[in-house]
Each structure stands twice: as structure tokens, then as C-alpha cells.
Design a protein around this motif. Structure first.
Motif, PDB file in Angstrom:
ATOM      1  N   LEU A  22       0.915  -1.354  -0.168  1.00 46.95           N
ATOM      2  CA  LEU A  22      -0.260   0.017  -0.028  1.00 46.95           C
ATOM      3  C   LEU A  22       0.939   1.322   0.081  1.00 46.95           C
ATOM      4  CD1 LEU A  22      -2.786   1.198  -0.065  1.00 46.95           C
ATOM      5  CD2 LEU A  22      -2.889   1.052   2.601  1.00 46.95           C
ATOM      6  N   PRO A  23       2.006   1.498   0.863  1.00 52.91           N
ATOM      7  CA  PRO A  23       2.541   2.739   0.762  1.00 52.91           C
ATOM      8  C   PRO A  23       3.109   2.787  -0.574  1.00 52.91           C
ATOM      9  CG  PRO A  23       3.161   1.570   2.728  1.00 52.91           C
ATOM     10  CD  PRO A  23       2.326   0.524   2.039  1.00 52.91           C
ATOM     11  N   GLY A  24       3.623   2.162  -1.286  1.00 45.18           N
ATOM     12  CA  GLY A  24       4.148   2.170  -2.460  1.00 45.18           C
ATOM     13  C   GLY A  24       2.990   2.375  -3.766  1.00 45.18           C
ATOM     14  N   LEU A  25       1.791   2.142  -3.230  1.00 43.38           N
ATOM     15  CA  LEU A  25       0.811   2.472  -4.318  1.00 43.38           C
ATOM     16  C   LEU A  25       0.129   3.866  -4.087  1.00 43.38           C
ATOM     17  CD1 LEU A  25      -1.142  -1.101  -4.355  1.00 43.38           C
ATOM     18  CD2 LEU A  25       0.249   0.034  -5.968  1.00 43.38           C
ATOM     19  N   GLU A  26       0.482   4.366  -2.899  1.00 44.39           N
ATOM     20  CA  GLU A  26      -0.201   5.813  -2.532  1.00 44.39           C
ATOM     21  C   GLU A  26       0.135   6.797  -3.567  1.00 44.39           C
ATOM     22  OE1 GLU A  26      -2.359   6.757  -0.606  1.00 44.39           O
ATOM     23  OE2 GLU A  26      -2.545   5.248   0.817  1.00 44.39           O
ATOM     24  N   PRO A  27       1.170   6.891  -4.203  1.00 42.34           N
ATOM     25  CA  PRO A  27       1.316   8.034  -5.000  1.00 42.34           C
ATOM     26  C   PRO A  27       0.291   8.084  -6.217  1.00 42.34           C
ATOM     27  CG  PRO A  27       3.602   7.467  -4.675  1.00 42.34           C
ATOM     28  CD  PRO A  27       2.626   6.332  -4.021  1.00 42.34           C
ATOM     29  N   GLY A  28       0.128   6.892  -6.955  1.00 38.82           N
ATOM     30  CA  GLY A  28      -0.723   6.688  -8.115  1.00 38.82           C
ATOM     31  C   GLY A  28      -2.237   6.516  -7.343  1.00 38.82           C
ATOM     32  N   GLU A  61      -3.183   8.776  -4.862  1.00 39.76           N
ATOM     33  CA  GLU A  61      -3.193  10.088  -4.917  1.00 39.76           C
ATOM     34  C   GLU A  61      -3.648  10.761  -6.097  1.00 39.76           C
ATOM     35  OE1 GLU A  61      -3.796  12.274  -2.480  1.00 39.76           O
ATOM     36  OE2 GLU A  61      -3.529  10.752  -0.667  1.00 39.76           O
ATOM     37  N   ALA A  62      -2.929  10.336  -7.072  1.00 41.26           N
ATOM     38  CA  ALA A  62      -2.785  11.092  -8.541  1.00 41.26           C
ATOM     39  C   ALA A  62      -4.376  10.906  -9.272  1.00 41.26           C
ATOM     40  CB  ALA A  62      -1.654  10.653  -9.326  1.00 41.26           C
ATOM     41  N   THR A  63      -4.559   9.582  -9.290  1.00 40.34           N
ATOM     42  CA  THR A  63      -5.827   9.231  -9.903  1.00 40.34           C
ATOM     43  C   THR A  63      -6.873   8.902  -9.286  1.00 40.34           C
ATOM     44  OG1 THR A  63      -5.039   6.886  -9.974  1.00 40.34           O
ATOM     45  CG2 THR A  63      -3.990   8.098 -11.659  1.00 40.34           C
ATOM     46  N   GLY A  64      -6.771   8.758  -7.710  1.00 38.95           N
ATOM     47  CA  GLY A  64      -8.154   8.575  -7.193  1.00 38.95           C
ATOM     48  C   GLY A  64      -8.477   7.132  -7.165  1.00 38.95           C
ATOM     49  N   ALA A  65      -7.887   6.135  -7.864  1.00 43.94           N
ATOM     50  CA  ALA A  65      -8.008   4.814  -8.156  1.00 43.94           C
ATOM     51  C   ALA A  65      -6.974   3.948  -8.110  1.00 43.94           C
ATOM     52  CB  ALA A  65      -9.064   4.526  -9.290  1.00 43.94           C
ATOM     53  N   LEU A  66      -7.063   2.754  -7.797  1.00 38.32           N
ATOM     54  CA  LEU A  66      -6.157   1.804  -8.123  1.00 38.32           C
ATOM     55  C   LEU A  66      -6.429   1.082  -9.680  1.00 38.32           C
ATOM     56  CD1 LEU A  66      -4.032  -0.024  -6.875  1.00 38.32           C
ATOM     57  CD2 LEU A  66      -5.606  -1.646  -6.263  1.00 38.32           C
ATOM     58  N   SER A  67      -5.285   1.338 -10.426  1.00 39.06           N
ATOM     59  CA  SER A  67      -5.571   1.218 -11.985  1.00 39.06           C
ATOM     60  C   SER A  67      -5.753  -0.256 -12.088  1.00 39.06           C
ATOM     61  CB  SER A  67      -4.280   1.511 -12.481  1.00 39.06           C
ATOM     62  OG  SER A  67      -3.372   0.713 -12.710  1.00 39.06           O
ATOM     63  N   VAL A  68      -6.273  -0.718 -13.331  1.00 40.34           N
ATOM     64  CA  VAL A  68      -6.603  -2.076 -13.760  1.00 40.34           C
ATOM     65  C   VAL A  68      -5.250  -2.827 -13.800  1.00 40.34           C
ATOM     66  CG1 VAL A  68      -7.440  -3.321 -15.690  1.00 40.34           C
ATOM     67  CG2 VAL A  68      -8.843  -1.461 -15.071  1.00 40.34           C
ATOM     68  N   ASP A  69      -4.225  -2.268 -14.305  1.00 39.51           N
ATOM     69  CA  ASP A  69      -2.971  -2.883 -14.671  1.00 39.51           C
ATOM     70  C   ASP A  69      -2.413  -3.217 -13.272  1.00 39.51           C
ATOM     71  OD1 ASP A  69      -3.028  -2.706 -17.292  1.00 39.51           O
ATOM     72  OD2 ASP A  69      -1.826  -1.037 -17.405  1.00 39.51           O
ATOM     73  N   GLU A  84      -9.201   0.733   2.124  1.00 36.67           N
ATOM     74  CA  GLU A  84      -9.861  -0.294   3.079  1.00 36.67           C
ATOM     75  C   GLU A  84      -9.564  -1.880   2.865  1.00 36.67           C
ATOM     76  OE1 GLU A  84     -14.078   0.891   4.170  1.00 36.67           O
ATOM     77  OE2 GLU A  84     -13.738   2.349   2.782  1.00 36.67           O
ATOM     78  N   VAL A  85      -9.455  -2.236   1.526  1.00 36.49           N
ATOM     79  CA  VAL A  85      -9.270  -3.681   1.493  1.00 36.49           C
ATOM     80  C   VAL A  85      -7.942  -3.975   1.558  1.00 36.49           C
ATOM     81  CG1 VAL A  85      -9.258  -5.229  -0.654  1.00 36.49           C
ATOM     82  CG2 VAL A  85     -11.053  -3.644  -0.516  1.00 36.49           C
ATOM     83  N   LEU A  86      -6.957  -3.219   1.218  1.00 42.31           N
ATOM     84  CA  LEU A  86      -5.510  -3.797   1.464  1.00 42.31           C
ATOM     85  C   LEU A  86      -5.166  -3.508   2.797  1.00 42.31           C
ATOM     86  CD1 LEU A  86      -3.890  -2.164  -1.691  1.00 42.31           C
ATOM     87  CD2 LEU A  86      -4.220  -4.483  -1.328  1.00 42.31           C
ATOM     88  N   ALA A  87      -5.485  -2.450   3.499  1.00 43.96           N
ATOM     89  CA  ALA A  87      -4.792  -2.353   4.807  1.00 43.96           C
ATOM     90  C   ALA A  87      -5.924  -3.088   5.852  1.00 43.96           C
ATOM     91  CB  ALA A  87      -4.835  -0.863   5.340  1.00 43.96           C
ATOM     92  N   GLY A  88      -7.221  -2.819   5.884  1.00 43.44           N
ATOM     93  CA  GLY A  88      -8.081  -3.301   6.741  1.00 43.44           C
ATOM     94  C   GLY A  88      -8.584  -4.845   6.333  1.00 43.44           C
ATOM     95  N   TRP A  89      -9.013  -5.149   5.324  1.00 41.45           N
ATOM     96  CA  TRP A  89      -9.259  -6.567   4.911  1.00 41.45           C
ATOM     97  C   TRP A  89      -7.879  -7.498   5.050  1.00 41.45           C
ATOM     98  CZ3 TRP A  89     -13.332  -6.620   0.477  1.00 41.45           C
ATOM     99  CH2 TRP A  89     -14.604  -6.035   1.020  1.00 41.45           C
ATOM    100  N   TYR A  90      -7.017  -7.432   4.149  1.00 38.24           N
ATOM    101  CA  TYR A  90      -5.706  -8.370   4.141  1.00 38.24           C
ATOM    102  C   TYR A  90      -4.736  -7.901   5.199  1.00 38.24           C
ATOM    103  CZ  TYR A  90      -7.245  -9.772  -0.720  1.00 38.24           C
ATOM    104  OH  TYR A  90      -7.972 -10.285  -1.546  1.00 38.24           O
ATOM    105  N   GLY A  91      -4.647  -6.529   5.455  1.00 35.51           N
ATOM    106  CA  GLY A  91      -3.370  -6.627   6.497  1.00 35.51           C
ATOM    107  C   GLY A  91      -4.041  -6.695   8.151  1.00 35.51           C
ATOM    108  N   ARG A  92      -5.087  -6.086   8.317  1.00 33.64           N
ATOM    109  CA  ARG A  92      -5.454  -6.077   9.778  1.00 33.64           C
ATOM    110  C   ARG A  92      -6.511  -7.350   9.910  1.00 33.64           C
ATOM    111  NH1 ARG A  92      -5.978  -0.766   9.088  1.00 33.64           N
ATOM    112  NH2 ARG A  92      -8.243  -1.039   9.015  1.00 33.64           N
ATOM    113  N   ASN A  93      -6.895  -7.974   8.823  1.00 36.50           N
ATOM    114  CA  ASN A  93      -8.102  -9.020   8.817  1.00 36.50           C
ATOM    115  C   ASN A  93      -9.202  -8.610   9.643  1.00 36.50           C
ATOM    116  OD1 ASN A  93      -9.061 -11.625   8.344  1.00 36.50           O
ATOM    117  ND2 ASN A  93      -8.321 -12.372  10.139  1.00 36.50           N
ATOM    118  N   ASP A  94      -9.777  -7.261   9.335  1.00 38.18           N
ATOM    119  CA  ASP A  94     -10.847  -6.744   9.901  1.00 38.18           C
ATOM    120  C   ASP A  94     -12.105  -7.577   9.868  1.00 38.18           C
ATOM    121  OD1 ASP A  94      -9.203  -4.706  10.956  1.00 38.18           O
ATOM    122  OD2 ASP A  94     -10.131  -3.220   9.233  1.00 38.18           O
ATOM    123  N   PRO A  95     -12.491  -8.162   8.646  1.00 37.74           N
ATOM    124  CA  PRO A  95     -13.613  -9.158   8.862  1.00 37.74           C
ATOM    125  C   PRO A  95     -13.637 -10.209   9.914  1.00 37.74           C
ATOM    126  CG  PRO A  95     -13.117  -8.396   6.860  1.00 37.74           C
ATOM    127  CD  PRO A  95     -11.926  -8.045   7.512  1.00 37.74           C
ATOM    128  N   GLY A  96     -12.227 -11.189   9.525  1.00 40.92           N
ATOM    129  CA  GLY A  96     -12.014 -12.157  10.285  1.00 40.92           C
ATOM    130  C   GLY A  96     -11.984 -11.768  11.769  1.00 40.92           C
TER     131      GLY A  96
END
Length: 409
Positions: free
Chosen positions: A246-252, A254-262, A316-328
Motif C-alpha cells: 500500500l505505501p508504494g501504491l499511494e502516489p498513484g 493520490e494522483a488518479t483517485g483509483a487503483l488502476s486495472v493494470d 480499506e481492502v488492502l490495509a483493513g481486510w488483508y493487513g488487519r483482517n478486520d472481517p475475520g
């Protein structure tokens, strides 16, 4: 990590790169590599490690020097590369183009639509994932779960999320669930509704069912993850590795408002990178006019036609679901309220594909077991094959239809 993505150029457009590959040399070496010395700057799958061991043993038994392994392995890789390239080329030149009539939309908001597949029975609202096109559930004649269910008498409506534009790129999961999904539910035909969620859509559907039980008669969850660390140390490590990106994805973001398809494609590719090459090698061996080849191309076209994920949701998905396992861990909240499966007061159907590489069966089983009144259906298929594969009707559609018929009675 080896990542491969083959793209078919649109009709009349110049061809683009057949495949993109990236690799690094930071992968652990097998004992055979250490002993025999081939310098392979890419990961070696378990099957590849067994093949290296086989070649090394045969060469040692024949008295060949260690350096012979390097040449033998490279010859084997060259043969595999030829099959891989043949498969990619066959996919790119295949004449198939999806041509399914589009059902009418009875409701729209932003880029989202509620598509009406007809049927005369109780209404069924289908909720797909946010990161893929919804038409995997309506892929081809004979491979459309939605049209098949409508033909069985269910009034089937699909929530097509659409492409996230400027407004949606600011959405959180609460905006999608307590906002758009609940408004789509409000636009459904009169009567109590069965709600069906596929993959990530199952989590959105579950949260909605807990918030609006008075509107629903049942909840079906297909390959829906819950405990993102279930499945042993390897599963927890993979989830932590995704969160660490996630930290490495943050610049993208912030710039586009989305996680790209690629980037989304790369994350999926990392789950089982060797399978990507294997499927194109297998495709090269198929008769190109066969139904299996046509289905392969249809699914591959769908996979390559993804949808960006709104930046707040990606976090939310990367940090909350995968990182902290909030649902589980019982910590995932929507609109301030905890999403608690044990609080569900309507019948549920939970389909768990045995061969799922995207949602490990242990993750989906954790949700099925947490629901008070859930029918568990273990499906002999993978994540996508369960919904649209050649055996999907017998493996999933029929058991799902039987449960919905009982629910209607």
C-alpha cells in the motif's frame, strides 16, 4: 515475481505488446540450483523444481558434469517458451467477439445500472465485485448464470457497478453499501428479495443484508472471503505482503483517485504466476474452433477488461481486510456498525469452490460457519469456473436454484 498479461487488440487497431513480463532475482534457489549452478533470474514453481531435480538426477547418474544442468534446463525452458508464445499468438488472433443482447436497465445512478434479466418468480438481486466487469455472470449462450436462473423462473436483476468516474473515486465501502447498493435494493420490484453476492460482492451483500433484513428473504454468497488470514502461515503471509504494497501504491492512488486495472491485474497474477503461462500453453494445443477455445477467449477477454478500484476502497481492502483482517477479527465496520455474520436472521447459501486460488476455501468457510442458518455447498470448481465454466451448471447453478426454489416456498 513473473507476471504475464496477454491483450487482444480491438478490431482495426494496431497490435499492442503480446505480453508483459517482469522478474527479479531475489527468489530462493532450490538445492538443485545451488548444487548444479543454473542462474535462473525468475521464480521456479514447485513443478519446475521437481523437473530440475529429475534432470539433475538423470545427469548425475549418467556421469555428466554439473554445468550440463544449465544447458538442459534452458532447453526445457525454450520448449515451454515456444508453447507459451504460440498460445498467446493464438489468443490474439482468435476471431471470437462477445455478442450478447443487453437487458434493459430499470434504474441508474452515476455509472451504475440495475439490469433486468426477466423471469416471473421472486426477485433476485445479484451483486458482483467492484473490480471486474459484471458480465462474467452473463458470458455466453450456455454460460450465463443469470439467463439460466431467469429461465428457471427467478426474477433476476444485476447491479452493474460500471466504471468509477470522479464521484465514485471518492467512495468508501460505506458509500457503496449504505448508499448505492441500498438505493438499488430500493429500486427492486415489490416483495422480499433474495440477495446474491459474488466474491467481493458477497461482502457488500452481507453488510446490506444485516442493515436491511426487512427487505430480504435470503442471502447467497458465492466464493466470498471472510477470514483473510485463514489457510495457514502461507495465506497470512500473502495477505501481509499485499497490505505491505500500500505505501508504494499511494502516489498513484493520490494522483488518479483509483487503483488502476493494470495494478489490480498484477496483484491477481501474483497469486499463482505459473498458472498464467500454463493456461496459454494449454490453449495452444486446443482446436481453435472448439467450444473450449471459445470459452477460454471469452473468459480471457473478460479478465483483461477490468475496472479500477476507488482509492478509499483500495485502502480499506488492502490495509483493513488483508493487513488487519478486520472481517475475520470482527472489526469491519460499515456506516459505523460492525458487520457481524452471527447477527444474520435470514437463511443463507454459501458456495465454496474447492479449487479457488483467489479466495482460499478456508477463508470462505470461515464465513459460512459464522452464519446461523447457512447451507454450505462445496463446489468442485475454481473461482471463475464455478460461475461460468463448462461444468458450472451442474456444479453451482443447479444447487443454487434448488435453494432459491425452497426459499420462495
Amino acid at each position: 515475481m513473473l507476471a504475464l498479461r496477454a491483450i487482444r487488440p480491438p478490431s482495426g487497431m494496431p497490435p499492442c505488446s503480446a505480453a508483459s513480463m517482469s522478474w527479479n532475482s531475489g527468489w530462493p534457489r532450490t538445492p538443485e540450483q545451488d548444487k548444479w549452478g543454473p542462474n535462473l533470474p525468475w521464480p521456479v514453481s514447485p513443478a519446475g523444481q521437481r523437473e530440475i531435480h529429475r534432470i539433475a538426477s538423470a545427469l548425475a547418474a549418467a556421469g555428466h558434469p554439473p554445468e550440463a544442468l544449465q544447458a538442459a534446463v534452458m532447453r526445457q525452458l525454450a520448449r515451454q517458451d515456444r508453447a507459451l508464445i504460440a498460445g498467446i499468438a493464438a489468443y490474439r488472433r482468435h476471431p471470437f467477439a462477445r455478442d450478447m443482447p443487453e437487458p434493459p436497465a430499470i434504474w441508474r445512478e452515476g455509472g451504475s445500472r440495475l439490469l433486468d434479466y426477466g423471469g416471473d418468480g421472486s426477485p433476485l438481486l445479484v451483486v458482483p465485485s467492484l473490480v471486474n466487469r459484471a458480465h462474467v455472470l452473463d458470458l455466453l449462450p450456455g454460460h450465463s448464470m443469470l439467463r439460466w436462473l431467469a429461465g428457471r423462473g427467478h426474477r433476476v436483476l444485476l447491479l452493474d457497478w460500471g466504471w468509477p468516474e470522479e464521484v465514485e473515486r471518492g467512495f468508501t465501502l460505506t458509500d457503496y453499501i449504505a448508499g448505492r447498493l441500498e438505493r438499488a435494493l430500493g429500486a427492486m420490484p415489490a416483495g422480499r428479495v433474495a440477495l446474491l453476492g459474488y466474491c467481493m460482492g458477497g461482502l457488500l451483500a452481507l453488510a446490506t443484508a444485516l442493515r436491511r433484513p426487512e427487505r430480504l428473504q435470503g442471502l447467497a454468497l458465492l466464493a466470498t472471503p471472510w477470514d483473510f488470514h485463514a489457510g495457514g502461515v502461507d495465506a497470512a503471509s500473502r495477505a501481509a505482503a499485499l497490505a505491505a504494497l500500500l505505501p508504494g501504491l499511494e502516489p498513484g492512488l493520490e494522483a488518479t483517485g483509483a487503483l488502476s486495472v493494470d495494478l489490480i491485474q498484477s496483484l491477481f497474477a501474483g497469486i499463482d504466476p505459473w498458472a498464467l503461462a500454463a493456461k496459454f500453453r494449454a490453449f495452444a494445443a486446443l482446436p481453435q474452433d472448439s467450444p473450449r477455445a471459445r470459452l477460454f477467449v471469452a473468459l480471457e477477454d473478460w479478465l483483461n477488461d477490468g475496472v479500477p478500484l476507488a482509492a478509499p476502497v483500495a485502502r480499506e481492502v488492502l490495509a483493513g481486510w488483508y493487513g488487519r483482517n478486520d472481517p475475520g477479527q470482527g472489526r469491519w465496520r460499515v456506516a459505523g456498525g460492525v458487520v457481524e455474520p452471527a447477527a444474520l436472521r435470514i437463511p443463507a447459501f454459501a458456495a465454496i469452490p474447492r479449487g479457488d486460488r483467489i479466495v482460499p476455501p478456508a477463508s470462505a468457510l470461515a464465513l459460512a460457519r459464522a452464519l446461523p442458518d447457512a447451507h454450505q455447498e462445496m463446489v468442485a470448481a475454481g473461482h471463475i469456473g464455478m460461475a461460468a465454466g463448462s461444468r458450472a451448471e451442474a456444479a453451482l447453478w443447479q444447487p443454487l436454484d434448488a435453494w432459491l426454489q425452497r426459499l420462495g416456498r
